[in-house]
Design a protein around this motif. Structure first.
Motif, PDB file in Angstrom:
ATOM      1  N   ARG A  64      41.567  26.659  60.554  1.00 17.20           N
ATOM      2  CA  ARG A  64      42.467  27.421  61.425  1.00 17.20           C
ATOM      3  C   ARG A  64      43.630  26.547  61.876  1.00 17.20           C
ATOM      4  NH1 ARG A  64      41.087  31.819  65.669  1.00 17.20           N
ATOM      5  NH2 ARG A  64      43.078  32.037  66.732  1.00 17.20           N
ATOM      6  N   ALA A  65      43.354  25.280  62.183  1.00 17.13           N
ATOM      7  CA  ALA A  65      44.419  24.364  62.580  1.00 17.13           C
ATOM      8  C   ALA A  65      45.453  24.205  61.476  1.00 17.13           C
ATOM      9  CB  ALA A  65      43.829  23.014  62.962  1.00 17.13           C
ATOM     10  N   CYS A  66      45.005  24.340  60.228  1.00 15.39           N
ATOM     11  CA  CYS A  66      45.907  24.244  59.074  1.00 15.39           C
ATOM     12  C   CYS A  66      46.593  25.566  58.750  1.00 15.39           C
ATOM     13  CB  CYS A  66      45.131  23.802  57.839  1.00 15.39           C
ATOM     14  SG  CYS A  66      44.346  22.188  57.955  1.00 15.39           S
ATOM     15  N   GLY A  67      46.182  26.642  59.419  1.00 11.42           N
ATOM     16  CA  GLY A  67      46.703  27.962  59.097  1.00 11.42           C
ATOM     17  C   GLY A  67      46.091  28.529  57.832  1.00 11.42           C
ATOM     18  N   LEU A  68      44.844  28.128  57.530  1.00 12.85           N
ATOM     19  CA  LEU A  68      44.179  28.549  56.300  1.00 12.85           C
ATOM     20  C   LEU A  68      42.905  29.316  56.602  1.00 12.85           C
ATOM     21  CD1 LEU A  68      44.308  25.161  54.337  1.00 12.85           C
ATOM     22  CD2 LEU A  68      45.845  27.109  54.035  1.00 12.85           C
ATOM     23  N   PRO A  69      42.499  30.230  55.715  1.00 14.03           N
ATOM     24  CA  PRO A  69      41.147  30.782  55.813  1.00 14.03           C
ATOM     25  C   PRO A  69      40.150  29.727  55.371  1.00 14.03           C
ATOM     26  CG  PRO A  69      42.235  31.608  53.840  1.00 14.03           C
ATOM     27  CD  PRO A  69      43.266  30.811  54.591  1.00 14.03           C
ATOM     28  N   PRO A  70      38.960  29.691  55.965  1.00 13.59           N
ATOM     29  CA  PRO A  70      37.964  28.699  55.546  1.00 13.59           C
ATOM     30  C   PRO A  70      37.508  28.928  54.115  1.00 13.59           C
ATOM     31  CG  PRO A  70      37.010  30.254  57.106  1.00 13.59           C
ATOM     32  CD  PRO A  70      38.476  30.533  57.074  1.00 13.59           C
ATOM     33  N   HIS A  71      37.226  27.842  53.419  1.00 17.04           N
ATOM     34  CA  HIS A  71      36.813  27.902  52.011  1.00 17.04           C
ATOM     35  C   HIS A  71      35.633  26.949  51.817  1.00 17.04           C
ATOM     36  CE1 HIS A  71      36.956  27.452  47.622  1.00 17.04           C
ATOM     37  NE2 HIS A  71      37.650  28.571  47.605  1.00 17.04           N
ATOM     38  N   THR A  72      34.762  27.291  50.888  1.00 14.36           N
ATOM     39  CA  THR A  72      33.569  26.474  50.668  1.00 14.36           C
ATOM     40  C   THR A  72      33.908  25.063  50.197  1.00 14.36           C
ATOM     41  OG1 THR A  72      33.365  27.506  48.485  1.00 14.36           O
ATOM     42  CG2 THR A  72      32.001  28.399  50.256  1.00 14.36           C
ATOM     43  N   ASP A  73      35.049  24.858  49.558  1.00 16.27           N
ATOM     44  CA  ASP A  73      35.424  23.509  49.141  1.00 16.27           C
ATOM     45  C   ASP A  73      35.712  22.591  50.322  1.00 16.27           C
ATOM     46  OD1 ASP A  73      35.092  23.656  46.405  1.00 16.27           O
ATOM     47  OD2 ASP A  73      37.138  24.322  46.014  1.00 16.27           O
ATOM     48  N   MET A  74      35.923  23.144  51.503  1.00 17.95           N
ATOM     49  CA  MET A  74      36.200  22.316  52.675  1.00 17.95           C
ATOM     50  C   MET A  74      34.945  21.625  53.201  1.00 17.95           C
ATOM     51  SD  MET A  74      38.821  24.894  54.611  1.00 17.95           S
ATOM     52  CE  MET A  74      40.377  25.394  53.824  1.00 17.95           C
ATOM     53  N   ASN A  75      33.777  22.113  52.811  1.00 12.40           N
ATOM     54  CA  ASN A  75      32.509  21.498  53.204  1.00 12.40           C
ATOM     55  C   ASN A  75      31.483  21.770  52.096  1.00 12.40           C
ATOM     56  OD1 ASN A  75      29.957  22.198  55.728  1.00 12.40           O
ATOM     57  ND2 ASN A  75      30.305  20.339  54.553  1.00 12.40           N
ATOM     58  N   PRO A  76      31.546  20.995  51.005  1.00 12.19           N
ATOM     59  CA  PRO A  76      30.723  21.317  49.831  1.00 12.19           C
ATOM     60  C   PRO A  76      29.227  21.135  50.026  1.00 12.19           C
ATOM     61  CG  PRO A  76      31.921  19.260  49.512  1.00 12.19           C
ATOM     62  CD  PRO A  76      32.462  19.880  50.751  1.00 12.19           C
ATOM     63  N   VAL A  77      28.814  20.265  50.962  1.00 15.81           N
ATOM     64  CA  VAL A  77      27.387  20.053  51.202  1.00 15.81           C
ATOM     65  C   VAL A  77      27.107  20.284  52.685  1.00 15.81           C
ATOM     66  CG1 VAL A  77      25.457  18.445  51.101  1.00 15.81           C
ATOM     67  CG2 VAL A  77      27.242  18.345  49.346  1.00 15.81           C
ATOM     68  N   LEU A  78      26.254  21.260  52.971  1.00 15.46           N
ATOM     69  CA  LEU A  78      25.858  21.587  54.336  1.00 15.46           C
ATOM     70  C   LEU A  78      24.334  21.528  54.420  1.00 15.46           C
ATOM     71  CD1 LEU A  78      26.379  22.636  57.236  1.00 15.46           C
ATOM     72  CD2 LEU A  78      26.375  24.963  56.288  1.00 15.46           C
ATOM     73  N   LEU A  79      23.842  20.768  55.384  1.00 12.13           N
ATOM     74  CA  LEU A  79      22.399  20.666  55.625  1.00 12.13           C
ATOM     75  C   LEU A  79      22.095  21.357  56.943  1.00 12.13           C
ATOM     76  CD1 LEU A  79      21.941  16.879  54.743  1.00 12.13           C
ATOM     77  CD2 LEU A  79      21.772  18.847  53.205  1.00 12.13           C
ATOM     78  N   LYS A  80      21.160  22.310  56.914  1.00  9.88           N
ATOM     79  CA  LYS A  80      20.775  23.039  58.118  1.00  9.88           C
ATOM     80  C   LYS A  80      19.321  22.712  58.436  1.00  9.88           C
ATOM     81  CE  LYS A  80      22.700  26.987  59.008  1.00  9.88           C
ATOM     82  NZ  LYS A  80      23.097  28.408  59.045  1.00  9.88           N
ATOM     83  N   PRO A  81      19.068  21.852  59.433  1.00  5.50           N
ATOM     84  CA  PRO A  81      17.696  21.439  59.729  1.00  5.50           C
ATOM     85  C   PRO A  81      16.807  22.627  60.079  1.00  5.50           C
ATOM     86  CG  PRO A  81      19.286  20.061  60.891  1.00  5.50           C
ATOM     87  CD  PRO A  81      20.052  21.212  60.318  1.00  5.50           C
ATOM     88  N   ASN A  82      15.624  22.673  59.479  1.00  4.88           N
ATOM     89  CA  ASN A  82      14.644  23.704  59.842  1.00  4.88           C
ATOM     90  C   ASN A  82      13.322  23.102  60.292  1.00  4.88           C
ATOM     91  OD1 ASN A  82      13.677  22.883  57.339  1.00  4.88           O
ATOM     92  ND2 ASN A  82      14.406  24.725  56.274  1.00  4.88           N
ATOM     93  N   SER A  83      13.277  21.763  60.367  1.00  6.76           N
ATOM     94  CA  SER A  83      12.138  21.058  60.940  1.00  6.76           C
ATOM     95  C   SER A  83      12.626  19.672  61.330  1.00  6.76           C
ATOM     96  CB  SER A  83      10.980  20.955  59.925  1.00  6.76           C
ATOM     97  OG  SER A  83      11.288  20.035  58.911  1.00  6.76           O
ATOM     98  N   ASP A  84      11.741  18.851  61.875  1.00  2.00           N
ATOM     99  CA  ASP A  84      12.133  17.497  62.268  1.00  2.00           C
ATOM    100  C   ASP A  84      12.388  16.602  61.062  1.00  2.00           C
ATOM    101  OD1 ASP A  84      11.954  18.185  64.917  1.00  2.00           O
ATOM    102  OD2 ASP A  84       9.943  17.360  65.201  1.00  2.00           O
ATOM    103  N   THR A  85      11.876  16.968  59.893  1.00  2.00           N
ATOM    104  CA  THR A  85      12.014  16.104  58.721  1.00  2.00           C
ATOM    105  C   THR A  85      12.631  16.803  57.517  1.00  2.00           C
ATOM    106  OG1 THR A  85       9.776  16.672  57.972  1.00  2.00           O
ATOM    107  CG2 THR A  85      10.016  14.732  59.393  1.00  2.00           C
ATOM    108  N   GLY A  86      12.988  18.074  57.645  1.00  2.13           N
ATOM    109  CA  GLY A  86      13.508  18.813  56.498  1.00  2.13           C
ATOM    110  C   GLY A  86      14.677  19.691  56.851  1.00  2.13           C
ATOM    111  N   ALA A  87      15.381  20.155  55.809  1.00  2.00           N
ATOM    112  CA  ALA A  87      16.561  20.982  56.028  1.00  2.00           C
ATOM    113  C   ALA A  87      16.788  21.882  54.822  1.00  2.00           C
ATOM    114  CB  ALA A  87      17.796  20.107  56.261  1.00  2.00           C
ATOM    115  N   GLN A  88      17.492  22.970  55.072  1.00  2.00           N
ATOM    116  CA  GLN A  88      17.974  23.808  53.980  1.00  2.00           C
ATOM    117  C   GLN A  88      19.224  23.152  53.398  1.00  2.00           C
ATOM    118  OE1 GLN A  88      19.916  27.704  54.828  1.00  2.00           O
ATOM    119  NE2 GLN A  88      18.278  28.560  53.576  1.00  2.00           N
ATOM    120  N   VAL A  89      19.290  23.020  52.086  1.00  2.00           N
ATOM    121  CA  VAL A  89      20.411  22.374  51.412  1.00  2.00           C
ATOM    122  C   VAL A  89      21.334  23.453  50.855  1.00  2.00           C
ATOM    123  CG1 VAL A  89      21.096  20.798  49.575  1.00  2.00           C
ATOM    124  CG2 VAL A  89      18.970  20.392  50.840  1.00  2.00           C
ATOM    125  N   ILE A  90      22.583  23.415  51.291  1.00  2.04           N
ATOM    126  CA  ILE A  90      23.586  24.402  50.891  1.00  2.04           C
ATOM    127  C   ILE A  90      24.683  23.675  50.128  1.00  2.04           C
ATOM    128  CG2 ILE A  90      25.303  26.051  51.740  1.00  2.04           C
ATOM    129  CD1 ILE A  90      23.408  26.432  54.189  1.00  2.04           C
TER     130      ILE A  90
END
Length: 493
Positions: A64-90
């Motif tokens: 938004r600061a750039c005046g752009l719509p968000p795109h998946t290339d802006m954050n190619p690897v996203l980890l979403k923790p679902n436990s203390d030792t593991g995460a969903q890998v996106i």
């Protein structure tokens, strides 16, 4: 190819996300095409792109600061923790698998290919790429196969700014210690330091700045002041509750153990008529007009967490006294009779009894629903509501809900590029309980006002939230420009 500049921090929450957003806005105001980038993010606050991908929330703000719509290339690897030792890998916006930390450590070699591919694609379309690191580059145990900090900087051969938060204390130790733990080539890559969140007379800091430059032979590029009441959506940290003695309603949000997308409540935190309070483990739900059950990355586990804290019985008492309850995404699923996870999508396989407040059940499926949506709220929230309040937001959920409660929907929606409408959510027969899958449900003024009236405000004040965000981005950019020689920085890259 674009010029690339990276911002790394001595600690988490040193100000990397905010600094990248500010630099992006500065370059945009100078007429340069610029895009944000974060190679690897670990966060439970995420955003949905127009093409149905999932990225970190901070990168959506930076876009938004750039005046752009968000795109998946802006954050190619996203980890979403679902436990203390593991995460969903996106990867590139799509969830691939759940992975334990030890397994992901080996997987980072594969993830680096996705990172470099996205960086290359962005470089073909923009003049500048401003990159945000993750955590600290000096985490010794994470340096092997690093893709988030110096491993990426070395791979693309970009300069690095090192930022530290003086408000935490120990800023010189943070900067010198971090620099000393880097390899010689990484140390050479650091082009200078930024000190963030400074309060007071900068003259009293000057002797320390002089020592830092002499000791490290690195320049201090700027000292950024503490910007009181600056509002930008947080990447993960829960923003402090906003207590207003003159507020007309109190809204309480229980902080679940795997709470996600709590940025849903940022607009309420800024609203002059709302006293928004987050309550944590061991705390009691206080008297209030509205309780909101937020999203969760692990709904079954958070149902256990909710009961362990006694919040289920406290919600029943709240409803007996006429209070309202809203469930968003995972919180909506909790309102039903049961939540089933037969594939172990969010944890161990199995089921949990829900709160039984809505006649429905939810089953988690392998394919996650990711979509931006628009539409209008159709629930009969209060006598004066016309049922035409504009609604826009996004959905991120693996659950599919079904049951009689859905025959009284909360909203009618459509996917952003589709014409066919579909129903969302539910409202109870007595009008006290509402559930929805839509994140950002308070962002549009018409629906926000209707829901605040439903919660107990008779006449809702106007709040231009979009203008507020833009003003804060410009205020941030102004402060950075005053504290730094931006022309010299850009010329050095």
């Amino acid at each position: 190819m674009a010029k690339t500049l990276m911002v790394q921090g001595t600690t988490s929450d040193a100000g990397k996300s905010v600094m990248v957003a500010g630099l992006c806005r500065i370059l945009k105001r100078r007429g340069l095409s610029v895009a944000p980038f974060k190679p690897q993010n670990m966060a439970l606050n995420s955003a949905v792109t127009a093409n149905g991908g999932e990225i970190g929330r901070a990168q959506a703000v930076q876009a938004r600061a750039c005046g752009l719509p968000p795109h998946t290339d802006m954050n190619p690897v996203l980890l979403k923790p679902n436990s203390d030792t593991g995460a969903q890998v996106i990867i590139h916006g799509k969830a691939l698998t759940n992975m334990e930390a030890s397994a992901y450590h080996d997987y980072k070699k594969v993830a680096m290919d996705a990172v470099l591919t996205s960086h290359r694609r962005l470089g073909e379309h923009y003049d500048w790429i401003i990159v945000e690191g993750a955590g600290s580059p000096a985490e010794i145990n994470l340096r092997a196969n690093d893709i988030a900090n110096m491993g990426f900087a070395e791979a693309v051969d970009c300069p690095v700014i090192l930022i530290a938060d003086i408000d935490r204390g120990g800023v010189f130790a943070h900067l010198v210690g971090t620099l000393s733990l880097l390899s010689p080539s990484e140390q050479q890559r650091v082009c200078g330091f930024l000190i963030n969140r400074f309060r007071g007379d900068i003259a009293l800091l000057q002797s320390g700045l002089d020592w830092l430059e002499d000791h490290t032979t690195k320049p201090v590029l700027g000292v950024i002041p503490y910007l009181h009441d600056l509002h930008l959506e947080a990447e993960d940290a829960i923003t402090t509750s906003q207590h207003r003695d003159q507020a007309q309603i109190r809204v309480v949000v229980p902080v679940l153990s795997r709470i996600s997308n709590h940025t849903d409540f940022d607009v309420l935190r800024m609203h002059p008529q709302v006293d928004l309070r987050f309550i944590g483990k061991g705390q009691v739900i206080p008297p209030c007009e509205l309780v909101i059950l937020p999203g969760s990355k692990s709904v079954c586990r958070d149902l256990d967490f909710l009961r362990d804290n006694g919040w289920d019985t406290q919600l029943q008492r709240h409803l007996r006294y006429g209070g309202k309850v809203l469930g968003i995404c995972g919180g909506f699923q909790m309102l039903g009779r049961a939540v089933h996870d037969p594939l172990g999508i969010e944890g161990p396989t199995g089921s949990r009894d829900g709160l039984g407040l809505l006649e429905m059940e939810t089953t988690l499926a392998e394919d996650k629903i990711l979509r931006q949506v628009t539409g209008h709220c159709v629930a009969h929230l209060h006598p004066d509501y016309s049922g035409k309040g504009a609604l826009a937001g996004y959905e991120i959920h693996a659950g599919r809900s079904d049951g009689p409660a859905l025959s009284r929907p909360f909203a009618t929606l459509r996917h952003h590029d589709a014409s066919q409408e579909f129903s969302d959510g539910a409202i109870s027969e007595d009008g006290q309980i509402v559930g929805t899958y839509v994140h950002g449900v308070f962002d549009q003024e018409a629906t926000r006002n209707a829901m605040l009236q439903w919660a107990g405000i008779s006449v809702v004040s106007t709040l231009d939230y979009e203008a507020l965000i833009e003003a804060n981005l410009d205020r941030l950019a102004d402060a950075i420009e005053q504290a730094m020689d931006i022309d010299a920085l850009l010329a050095s890259v």
